[in-house]
Design a protein around this motif. Structure first.
Motif, short mmCIF file in Angstrom:
data_model
loop_
_atom_site.label_atom_id
_atom_site.label_comp_id
_atom_site.label_asym_id
_atom_site.label_seq_id
_atom_site.Cartn_x
_atom_site.Cartn_y
_atom_site.Cartn_z
N LEU A 99 0.86 -1.15 0.04
CA LEU A 99 -0.02 0.08 0.05
C LEU A 99 0.89 1.20 0.01
O LEU A 99 0.63 2.42 -0.71
CB LEU A 99 -0.94 0.01 1.27
N VAL A 100 1.94 1.33 0.82
CA VAL A 100 2.81 2.22 0.49
C VAL A 100 3.43 2.51 -0.81
O VAL A 100 3.62 3.49 -1.01
CB VAL A 100 3.98 2.21 1.77
N GLN A 101 3.88 1.31 -1.32
CA GLN A 101 4.50 1.34 -2.60
C GLN A 101 3.51 1.92 -3.52
O GLN A 101 4.02 2.50 -4.66
CB GLN A 101 5.01 -0.25 -2.97
N ASP A 102 2.44 1.66 -3.38
CA ASP A 102 1.46 2.06 -4.46
C ASP A 102 0.88 3.56 -4.28
O ASP A 102 -0.11 4.06 -4.68
CB ASP A 102 0.20 1.26 -4.37
N VAL A 103 1.39 4.07 -2.93
CA VAL A 103 1.10 5.54 -2.64
C VAL A 103 -0.26 5.52 -2.26
O VAL A 103 -1.04 6.58 -2.57
CB VAL A 103 1.62 6.61 -3.68
N ILE A 104 -0.81 4.41 -1.69
CA ILE A 104 -2.16 4.55 -1.04
C ILE A 104 -2.13 5.08 0.17
O ILE A 104 -3.04 5.98 0.78
CB ILE A 104 -2.99 3.32 -1.05
N VAL A 105 -1.39 4.66 1.17
CA VAL A 105 -1.17 5.21 2.46
C VAL A 105 0.44 5.70 2.60
O VAL A 105 1.40 5.19 1.74
CB VAL A 105 -1.28 4.27 3.55
N THR A 106 0.50 6.42 3.55
CA THR A 106 2.09 6.93 3.95
C THR A 106 2.68 6.26 4.97
O THR A 106 1.85 5.29 5.61
CB THR A 106 1.79 8.44 4.41
N GLU A 107 4.26 6.34 5.08
CA GLU A 107 4.65 5.61 6.00
C GLU A 107 4.10 5.69 7.58
O GLU A 107 3.98 4.88 8.21
CB GLU A 107 6.22 6.12 5.96
N GLU A 108 3.91 7.12 7.54
CA GLU A 108 3.32 7.53 8.90
C GLU A 108 2.13 6.93 9.35
O GLU A 108 1.71 6.49 10.46
CB GLU A 108 3.36 8.98 9.16
N VAL A 134 -8.95 1.19 7.02
CA VAL A 134 -10.13 1.41 6.71
C VAL A 134 -10.71 2.17 7.90
O VAL A 134 -10.96 3.39 7.56
CB VAL A 134 -11.16 0.46 6.27
N ARG A 135 -10.79 1.68 9.00
CA ARG A 135 -11.37 2.15 10.45
C ARG A 135 -10.84 3.70 10.52
O ARG A 135 -11.42 4.66 11.16
CB ARG A 135 -11.21 1.34 11.57
N LEU A 136 -9.45 3.56 10.23
CA LEU A 136 -8.69 5.19 10.48
C LEU A 136 -8.94 6.02 9.64
O LEU A 136 -8.48 7.33 9.74
CB LEU A 136 -7.29 4.93 10.93
N GLY A 137 -9.59 5.44 8.46
CA GLY A 137 -9.79 6.52 7.27
C GLY A 137 -8.58 6.83 6.43
O GLY A 137 -8.55 7.79 5.59
N PHE A 138 -7.65 5.85 6.55
CA PHE A 138 -6.23 6.08 5.66
C PHE A 138 -6.64 5.77 4.36
O PHE A 138 -5.84 5.95 3.30
CB PHE A 138 -5.37 5.39 6.22
N CYS A 139 -7.49 4.54 4.09
CA CYS A 139 -8.02 4.15 2.64
C CYS A 139 -9.25 3.57 2.72
O CYS A 139 -9.95 3.39 3.78
CB CYS A 139 -6.96 3.19 2.18
N THR A 140 -9.76 3.07 1.77
CA THR A 140 -10.88 2.62 1.51
C THR A 140 -10.75 1.10 1.19
O THR A 140 -9.75 0.40 1.08
CB THR A 140 -11.78 3.17 0.11
N GLU A 141 -12.07 0.28 1.58
CA GLU A 141 -12.12 -1.04 1.34
C GLU A 141 -11.66 -1.31 -0.07
O GLU A 141 -11.03 -2.43 -0.28
CB GLU A 141 -13.64 -1.54 1.62
N GLU A 142 -12.15 -0.53 -1.14
CA GLU A 142 -11.85 -0.93 -2.42
C GLU A 142 -10.29 -0.72 -2.44
O GLU A 142 -9.93 -1.52 -3.60
CB GLU A 142 -12.50 -0.07 -3.57
N ASP A 143 -9.85 0.18 -1.82
CA ASP A 143 -8.07 0.29 -2.14
C ASP A 143 -7.39 -1.01 -1.67
O ASP A 143 -6.71 -1.66 -2.22
CB ASP A 143 -7.54 1.45 -1.18
N ILE A 144 -8.23 -1.50 -0.56
CA ILE A 144 -7.37 -2.67 0.07
C ILE A 144 -7.58 -4.04 -0.89
O ILE A 144 -6.75 -4.76 -1.50
CB ILE A 144 -8.13 -3.09 1.44
N ALA A 145 -9.02 -3.95 -1.28
CA ALA A 145 -9.41 -5.10 -2.18
C ALA A 145 -8.61 -5.05 -3.62
O ALA A 145 -7.89 -6.52 -4.11
CB ALA A 145 -10.64 -5.09 -2.55
N ARG A 146 -8.42 -3.85 -4.26
CA ARG A 146 -7.46 -3.90 -5.43
C ARG A 146 -6.02 -4.24 -5.36
O ARG A 146 -5.26 -5.00 -5.99
CB ARG A 146 -7.76 -2.42 -5.92
#
Length: 568
Positions: A14-23, A47-59
């Motif tokens: 997810l970090v590599q894909d620039v979906i979430v940050t290291e922090e 998802v709970r913390l609002g850093f990405c969506t379910e779809e981001d995870i699934a993709r």
């Protein structure tokens, strides 16, 4: 949500894909460690913390597994494919066949596309080679729930060879649909579907020619099924037996209760029968047992109201009524309030009818009028048990109100529910019950009123904009200076799989908190109207039910239409 270990490469991807940050990843890992007992997954926490969506995870999972990602909201499901495995298998494996590929493979929506054991089991069960696809967890769960409900044919179990005689049981276990008798099967189906649909009530209604079953979901009744009229008698008898009621008595209303277990979920069910023109009506109230008490924040109490309310519930003494119509969530709010107080240092006792939720660290008393245990007599007994905090399930008469208020005046913190339309109406209601105004103003420290509004489905809600002039037409709509274009949301016309095509999923509380100030006390002593008390409270800063609801509209949680439906 998928279960990933702390060292899983999902976060790195997810970090590599620039979906979430290291922090953000580090914060999620820290959250996981702090809540290790909850068995959360990294994906669910992100998802709970609002850093990405379910779809981001699934993709991301789909890319890592080398399989396609699809959205079930847009995919036409094939009944022939879905029929290749039973509903209970789909639920157990969290995998659902949805189509056939051109080369004859079975297309299966899965949580774990690389689980070779599940893939092998499905290949053996179906006789087809499997092509896995990844979908979001919420979509998969919604489709499997709908599939489970639709997979059992009511017509197939309503033959002429049924018998109403059943053996009573202390606990009804709803685990499968393989009981021999049609009435037993149909009762099991209704209960299982109701639990899976998260219904709060089930209504069994009969007229001259038909029988219908309705579920109350998110406060709204929905037609669910229309079994043959001849099933009415055996079905009523079955529910009576399960609730330990008198099956021979059909002329007077009866009440009973039972506990059921649906796929490992324990649910308490209150059963009420009512004689009607064409036969008895049955109403089932479902209360799912929770291992964790809901918090005031989760109920949707706005921060500016929550701060004041928490000060009230931590006072050493006083009377705090929670008001609203039946089914507005008052009892849930009281339990959340009790969960927020110190139950170790304080003796907390409740008296209820019935005890709806079991809580650790408190003593809960069920009233029993036949044995002489009423709210009033029970309350007197509680006062001899050295309580610090008392919760009264409902104030129904003058005697109970009088004792509750006197308890607050003698150094106890008392919570209670009361049926009024708003917070200001509670003061007038107590006076109507025969409580002297000077006692009311001396004991009541604050009044919380509430309603429940349906939340917009997060998967399909639609964005739209209104102008400032349009917003000004809506009384009490919150507007900021210079705000000319307001973004709002509304339910999708046809809904989606995740909300059973309603456009709404779940409910949130709408609240107003009236603090009893010197000005309010003066009006109450003069027995002024509820409207005058409310006007003064608003001048002193009270957020009304309507204002709180419209704040939630502006936040995108619910719709204007829904707030206007539940709040006058």
């Amino acid at each position: 949500m998928r279960q990933y270990g702390l060292n899983d490469s999902l976060g790195r991807q997810l970090v590599q894909d620039v979906i979430v940050t290291e922090e953000q990843l580090a914060e999620a890992m820290h959250y996981l460690k702090e809540h290790e007992d909850d068995r959360l997954s990294l994906g669910s926490v992100l998802v709970r913390l609002g850093f990405c969506t379910e779809e981001d995870i699934a993709r991301t999972v789909a890319r890592r597994a080398g399989v396609p990602f699809i959205s079930l909201k847009k995919y036409p499901l094939k009944e022939a494919a879905m029929a290749t495995i039973p509903a209970e298998i789909a639920r157990r494996y969290k995998a659902l066949p949805i189509d056939f590929t051109e080369d004859g493979r079975l297309l299966v929506a899965m949580e774990q596309p690389l689980d070779i054991f599940v893939l092998d089991d499905l290949r053996v069960l179906t006789g087809h080679n499997i092509q896995a696809v990844v979908v979001t967890d919420s979509e998969l769960e919604a489709v499997i729930n709908n599939y489970s409900q639709a997979s059992v044919s009511v017509e197939g179990i309503t033959g002429d060879h049924f018998s109403p005689e059943e053996e009573p049981a202390e606990e009804a276990l709803i685990a499968s649909f393989d009981a021999e008798k049609p009435a037993v099967q149909l009762a099991n189906i209704i209960l299982a579907q109701a639990v899976n649909a998260k219904a709060s009530d089930v209504h069994l209604e009969v007229d001259e020619k038909s029988l219908r079953v309705r579920f109350r979901i998110d406060g709204v009744l929905h037609d669910v099924m229309h079994p043959p009229r001849r099933m009415h008698g055996p079905l009523v008898t079955r529910f009576k037996i399960m609730a330990n009621m008198d099956i021979a008595e059909r002329r007077v209303p009866q009440d009973g209760r039972m506990s059921i277990k649906v796929e490992g979920r324990k649910v308490d069910v209150r059963v009420a029968t009512l004689p009607a023109s064409y036969g008895e009506r049955v109403t089932l109230r479902l209360l799912e047992r929770s291992d964790r008490a809901i918090t005031l924040e989760e109920l949707g109490v706005a921060p500016q109201i929550l701060e004041k309310y928490k000060k009230l519930i931590n006072l050493p003494y006083g009377f705090i009524p929670v008001t609203g119509p039946t089914g507005s969530g008052k009892s849930t709010t009281l339990y959340a309030s009790l969960a927020a107080v110190d139950r170790v240092a304080k003796n907390v006792v409740t008296i209820e009818d019935p005890v709806e939720y079991r809580m650790e660290g408190i003593s809960q008393i069920q009233i029993n009028p036949k044995a002489g245990l009423t709210f009033a007599s029970g309350l007197r007994s509680i006062l001899r048990s050295d309580p610090d905090i008392i919760m009264v399930g409902e104030i129904r008469d003058r005697e109970t109100a009088q004792i509750a208020i006197e308890s607050a005046l003698t150094g106890h913190l008392v919570f209670a529910t009361l049926h009024t339309n708003d917070a200001a109406g509670a003061i007038s209601r107590l006076t109507e019950m025969g409580v002297e105004p000077y006692l009311t103003v001396s004991s009541v420290v604050g009044i919380l009123a509430q309603r429940l509004a349906r939340k917009l489905c997060p998967q399909c809600k639609e964005e739209y904009f209104i102008t400032r002039k349009m917003a000004e037409i809506i009384a009490d709509f919150p507007l900021e200076p210079g705000e000319d274009k307001i973004r709002l949301f509304r339910p999708h016309k046809n809904g989606c799989l995740c909300c059973s095509n309603t456009g709404y999923a779940g409910r949130i509380g709408i609240f107003e908190l009236l603090l009893v100030t010197e000005g309010i006390q003066k009006l109450a002593l003069e027995q002024r109207s509820a409207a005058e008390i409310k006007n003064l409270a608003v001048k002193e800063g009270m957020i009304t039910l309507r204002q709180d609801g419209l704040y939630k509209v502006k936040q995108g949680i619910t719709s204007i239409e829904e707030i206007l439906r539940v709040v006058m």
